[in-house]
Every structure is written in structure tokens, then in C-alpha cells.
Design a protein around this motif. Structure first.
Motif, PDB file in Angstrom:
ATOM      1  N   TRP A 128       0.880  -1.172   0.000  1.00 10.83           N
ATOM      2  CA  TRP A 128       0.000   0.000   0.000  1.00 10.83           C
ATOM      3  C   TRP A 128       0.913   1.216   0.000  1.00 10.83           C
ATOM      4  N   GLY A 129       0.966   1.914  -1.129  1.00 11.12           N
ATOM      5  CA  GLY A 129       1.940   2.979  -1.298  1.00 11.12           C
ATOM      6  C   GLY A 129       1.391   4.361  -1.036  1.00 11.12           C
ATOM      7  N   PRO A 130       2.172   5.383  -1.356  1.00  9.70           N
ATOM      8  CA  PRO A 130       1.738   6.770  -1.156  1.00  9.70           C
ATOM      9  C   PRO A 130       0.440   7.113  -1.879  1.00  9.70           C
ATOM     10  N   ASP A 131       0.181   6.435  -2.999  1.00  5.57           N
ATOM     11  CA  ASP A 131      -1.043   6.676  -3.762  1.00  5.57           C
ATOM     12  C   ASP A 131      -2.128   5.639  -3.473  1.00  5.57           C
ATOM     13  N   GLY A 132      -1.921   4.840  -2.420  1.00  2.21           N
ATOM     14  CA  GLY A 132      -2.918   3.841  -2.052  1.00  2.21           C
ATOM     15  C   GLY A 132      -2.693   2.518  -2.751  1.00  2.21           C
ATOM     16  N   LEU A 133      -3.777   1.904  -3.221  1.00  2.00           N
ATOM     17  CA  LEU A 133      -3.717   0.595  -3.858  1.00  2.00           C
ATOM     18  C   LEU A 133      -2.993   0.670  -5.198  1.00  2.00           C
ATOM     19  N   PRO A 134      -2.008  -0.206  -5.430  1.00  2.00           N
ATOM     20  CA  PRO A 134      -1.349  -0.232  -6.745  1.00  2.00           C
ATOM     21  C   PRO A 134      -2.351  -0.554  -7.851  1.00  2.00           C
ATOM     22  N   ARG A 135      -2.107  -0.002  -9.023  1.00  2.00           N
ATOM     23  CA  ARG A 135      -3.029  -0.219 -10.135  1.00  2.00           C
ATOM     24  C   ARG A 135      -2.854  -1.592 -10.773  1.00  2.00           C
ATOM     25  N   ASP A 136      -1.648  -2.140 -10.721  1.00  2.00           N
ATOM     26  CA  ASP A 136      -1.405  -3.424 -11.372  1.00  2.00           C
ATOM     27  C   ASP A 136      -0.195  -4.093 -10.744  1.00  2.00           C
ATOM     28  N   GLU A 137       0.199  -5.226 -11.320  1.00  2.00           N
ATOM     29  CA  GLU A 137       1.317  -5.989 -10.773  1.00  2.00           C
ATOM     30  C   GLU A 137       2.643  -5.253 -10.881  1.00  2.00           C
ATOM     31  N   ASN A 138       2.789  -4.392 -11.893  1.00  2.00           N
ATOM     32  CA  ASN A 138       4.042  -3.654 -12.047  1.00  2.00           C
ATOM     33  C   ASN A 138       4.213  -2.620 -10.943  1.00  2.00           C
ATOM     34  N   GLU A 139       3.133  -1.954 -10.567  1.00  2.00           N
ATOM     35  CA  GLU A 139       3.212  -1.016  -9.447  1.00  2.00           C
ATOM     36  C   GLU A 139       3.455  -1.762  -8.138  1.00  2.00           C
ATOM     37  N   ARG A 140       2.863  -2.928  -7.987  1.00  2.00           N
ATOM     38  CA  ARG A 140       3.144  -3.750  -6.815  1.00  2.00           C
ATOM     39  C   ARG A 140       4.633  -4.099  -6.756  1.00  2.00           C
ATOM     40  N   ALA A 141       5.184  -4.470  -7.898  1.00  2.00           N
ATOM     41  CA  ALA A 141       6.595  -4.846  -7.951  1.00  2.00           C
ATOM     42  C   ALA A 141       7.504  -3.682  -7.565  1.00  2.00           C
ATOM     43  N   ALA A 142       7.183  -2.486  -8.047  1.00  2.00           N
ATOM     44  CA  ALA A 142       8.000  -1.314  -7.728  1.00  2.00           C
ATOM     45  C   ALA A 142       7.964  -1.021  -6.230  1.00  2.00           C
ATOM     46  N   LEU A 143       6.777  -1.098  -5.628  1.00  3.93           N
ATOM     47  CA  LEU A 143       6.659  -0.877  -4.187  1.00  3.93           C
ATOM     48  C   LEU A 143       7.406  -1.955  -3.405  1.00  3.93           C
ATOM     49  N   CYS A 144       7.340  -3.177  -3.891  1.00  2.00           N
ATOM     50  CA  CYS A 144       8.005  -4.294  -3.226  1.00  2.00           C
ATOM     51  C   CYS A 144       9.511  -4.079  -3.189  1.00  2.00           C
ATOM     52  N   VAL A 145      10.090  -3.685  -4.309  1.00  2.00           N
ATOM     53  CA  VAL A 145      11.530  -3.443  -4.365  1.00  2.00           C
ATOM     54  C   VAL A 145      11.920  -2.338  -3.387  1.00  2.00           C
ATOM     55  N   GLU A 146      11.142  -1.261  -3.360  1.00  2.00           N
ATOM     56  CA  GLU A 146      11.443  -0.137  -2.459  1.00  2.00           C
ATOM     57  C   GLU A 146      11.393  -0.560  -0.992  1.00  2.00           C
ATOM     58  N   VAL A 170     -13.680  -9.252  -5.285  1.00  2.00           N
ATOM     59  CA  VAL A 170     -13.827  -9.666  -6.675  1.00  2.00           C
ATOM     60  C   VAL A 170     -15.082  -9.080  -7.310  1.00  2.00           C
ATOM     61  N   ASN A 171     -16.072  -8.717  -6.507  1.00  2.00           N
ATOM     62  CA  ASN A 171     -17.314  -8.222  -7.094  1.00  2.00           C
ATOM     63  C   ASN A 171     -17.195  -6.795  -7.616  1.00  2.00           C
ATOM     64  N   ILE A 172     -16.144  -6.079  -7.216  1.00  2.00           N
ATOM     65  CA  ILE A 172     -15.993  -4.705  -7.706  1.00  2.00           C
ATOM     66  C   ILE A 172     -14.666  -4.476  -8.415  1.00  2.00           C
ATOM     67  N   GLN A 173     -13.683  -5.378  -8.227  1.00  2.00           N
ATOM     68  CA  GLN A 173     -12.370  -5.194  -8.841  1.00  2.00           C
ATOM     69  C   GLN A 173     -11.840  -6.533  -9.356  1.00  2.00           C
ATOM     70  N   GLN A 174     -12.548  -7.100 -10.332  1.00  2.00           N
ATOM     71  CA  GLN A 174     -12.133  -8.404 -10.854  1.00  2.00           C
ATOM     72  C   GLN A 174     -10.714  -8.372 -11.413  1.00  2.00           C
ATOM     73  N   ALA A 175     -10.356  -7.298 -12.087  1.00  2.00           N
ATOM     74  CA  ALA A 175      -9.031  -7.231 -12.701  1.00  2.00           C
ATOM     75  C   ALA A 175      -7.927  -7.265 -11.649  1.00  2.00           C
ATOM     76  N   GLN A 176      -8.188  -6.725 -10.475  1.00  2.00           N
ATOM     77  CA  GLN A 176      -7.175  -6.728  -9.417  1.00  2.00           C
ATOM     78  C   GLN A 176      -6.903  -8.142  -8.907  1.00  2.00           C
ATOM     79  N   SER A 177      -7.893  -9.002  -8.966  1.00  2.00           N
ATOM     80  CA  SER A 177      -7.690 -10.386  -8.530  1.00  2.00           C
ATOM     81  C   SER A 177      -6.648 -11.077  -9.405  1.00  2.00           C
ATOM     82  N   VAL A 178      -6.712 -10.817 -10.705  1.00  2.00           N
ATOM     83  CA  VAL A 178      -5.739 -11.380 -11.633  1.00  2.00           C
ATOM     84  C   VAL A 178      -4.384 -10.695 -11.466  1.00  2.00           C
ATOM     85  N   SER A 179      -4.392  -9.390 -11.241  1.00  2.00           N
ATOM     86  CA  SER A 179      -3.147  -8.649 -11.048  1.00  2.00           C
ATOM     87  C   SER A 179      -2.349  -9.199  -9.873  1.00  2.00           C
TER      88      SER A 179
END
Length: 296
Positions: A128-146, A170-179
């Protein structure tokens, strides 16, 4: 799968009242039940606990350890002072205790990481970064490295870090489940040796009550296939625990088949196993979520 029991939570009417009144009996009864139900760790969640968390957390830790001294604990509150006061009184358990959760926000992790290192606790690194929930797996990866770089600099090796990529409904953010599944597949390359966990029940936060167990169990199996080591789970969900402990290989097999697009048609399976196939399709975004998806 390692299970973190989630029920010592301030949002529970019984436990919240016990916290407020400093009544050890319901807390100890819950801790003993979680042990009986097969939980490997117990999560102590005080919520914000801004006023008295620094007094409440050490008291709860001692109360729990009186009856289940061998079970490691997760200390869960946004009150940093409460975390440290809890760590001060904890006695060694079968495995290191865990600070849950340290966000990928500098104002939080620069304070919390040295505390965790001082008491040799494991940490949950929350994406959970400065901008809140990451938009996708790449943003998750960047936060993870930091965050993991900062943890390593503070003296916490990857082997003491549990990465939480954040589960969403999953009922409101299906794409995030895959991310999150995609991020989980990337994790070994990003953070060799690190562990992973998640707040599993978030996947079903919002859908009808009868759908929650199958959504939780299905997603757990999917995440475990890509390397997730632990989930924060409901101790009362005995089917989920059975699956997590390897007692329902038939369910695991059909979920894996569905993930590969090789599952039999649900109509050719038992109602139970067919529902798992339908649930995989919903989580993967192949079918739109609806409250009646199991009936279609």
C-alpha cells in the motif's frame, strides 16, 4: 498453506468488548479455539487504537500467551507505539512473531522497520503505497523493491519478510484479482527468499454470505499454486482449513485444471466441484461476477 487466524479482532462484538473491559476470558477462549481449529499463528488486531493501544497491546499479548505460549502472534494495529509495547513483552514462541503490517510508505516504514529489527520480529510488507492501492502488478513490484530494500538496510533479511500484495473484492475489482496472481508469480524474481501472505477474506468482502467460503478457498488455492505461503483466514471455515492442510486434493486438482483451461464442464462434475470451476472463471475474469454466478 500456513494459516494466520483472524478472529482476535476489535471489530468482533465479543472481542471488542473484551478488549475495552480488559476481560481475558473471551480472548483466551478464542485463542484456544484457534489452536484447536489448526491455526498456525494468531493475529491480534486492535484497529487504530489511538488512545490506549500502547497499554492494550501488551496486555492482550500476555493474556494470549498465558494459554497458547507456543503459537506465534501477529501484532496488527496502525498505532506504532502499541506495536513496540507489544513486542517488548512477547515471549519466544515456536517461530518468530510478526509485525503486521508495514506499508510501503516512507513515513511508516522508516519508523517501523527499526522497531521490528530491534525485537527480531518478522514483518508483513504491505503493498500500500503513497497513492494507495497499486493499479497493477508492475506497481506492486516497484513498491516491493522499495520496501524490501529499506527492510534489508534496517537489518531484516528477505527470509523474515512476508509480502502482502493486497487482495481486493472480486465483485468490484475483478481485474485486481488477476493482477495479484500475476504479482505473486513475479515475487521470487523480485525478492528471492521472501515469503508471502494476504488478507484472504477481502476477495469475498461484499458478495453474499453463502459465496464467501468458496471464493476464499478457491482464491487461496490459486495463490498457493503461484507460491503464496500463508493467508489470514477465518478459523471457523473448516473446509478452507482442510484444503489448506492438504486434506482435499480433489478440490485443489479441479481448481488447477480450471486455471489451465482443462477442467471438465461443471455439469459433468459433482455440484461441489463444479462450483469451484465456476468460481475460478469468475476470479480469472472469464465470467462476470454476479451474486447468482453459481446458479448459471
Amino acid at each position: 498453506m500456513i494459516l494466520f487466524g483472524e478472529s482476535l479482532n476489535v471489530i468482533s462484538k465479543v472481542i471488542g468488548k473484551a478488549y475495552k473491559e480488559r476481560d481475558p476470558k473471551p480472548i483466551q477462549a478464542e485463542a484456544l479455539e484457534q489452536k484447536e481449529k489448526g491455526m498456525d499463528y494468531i493475529d491480534i488486531n486492535l484497529g487504530p487504537s489511538k488512545k490506549d493501544g500502547h497499554e492494550l497491546m501488551p496486555w492482550v499479548c500476555q493474556v494470549v500467551q498465558e494459554v497458547v505460549p507456543e503459537i506465534p502472534l501477529l501484532l496488527d494495529t496502525s498505532n506504532i507505539a502499541a506495536i513496540e509495547e507489544g513486542l517488548k513483552v512477547l515471549k519466544p514462541a515456536s517461530k518468530p512473531h510478526i509485525v503486521n503490517s508495514i506499508m510501503a510508505r516512507p513515513e511508516r516504514y522508516t519508523v517501523m522497520l527499526p522497531i521490528a529489527a530491534k525485537y527480531e520480529a518478522d514483518i508483513v510488507a504491505l503493498m500500500w503505497g503513497p497513492d494507495g492501492l497499486p493499479r497493477d502488478e508492475n506497481e506492486r513490484a516497484a513498491l516491493c523493491v522499495e520496501l524490501l530494500y529499506a527492510a534489508n538496510e534496517a537489518g531484516i533479511p528477505n527470509e523474515k519478510i512476508w509480502v502482502d500484495g493486497i487482495v481486493t473484492p472480486v465483485n468490484i475489482q475483478q481485474a485486481q484479482s488477476v493482477s495479484l496472481l500475476n504479482f505473486q508469480m513475479m515475487l521470487e524474481d523480485i525478492a528471492p527468499g521472501a515469503l508471502s501472505t494476504c488478507g484472504l477474506s477481502n476477495i469475498s468482502n461484499g458478495p453474499p454470505v453463502h459465496l464467501r467460503p468458496i471464493l476464499n478457498t478457491t482464491y487461496m488455492i490459486m495463490l498457493e499454486r503461484y507460491g503464496m505461503k500463508a493467508v489470514i483466514s477465518d478459523p471457523l471455515d473448516t473446509n478452507l482449513t482442510a484444503v489448506a492442510k492438504g486434506q482435499r486434493p480433489d478440490i485443489v486438482e479441479v481448481v488447477h485444471q480450471a486455471m489451465d483451461g482443462a477442467a471438465p464442464d461443471p455439469s459433468a462434475l459433482s455440484k461441489e466441484l463444479g462450483d469451484y470451476v465456476k468460481t475460478v472463471k469468475v476470479i480469472m475474469g472469464e465470467t462476470l461476477f454476479s451474486d447468482s454466478y453459481l446458479e448459471i
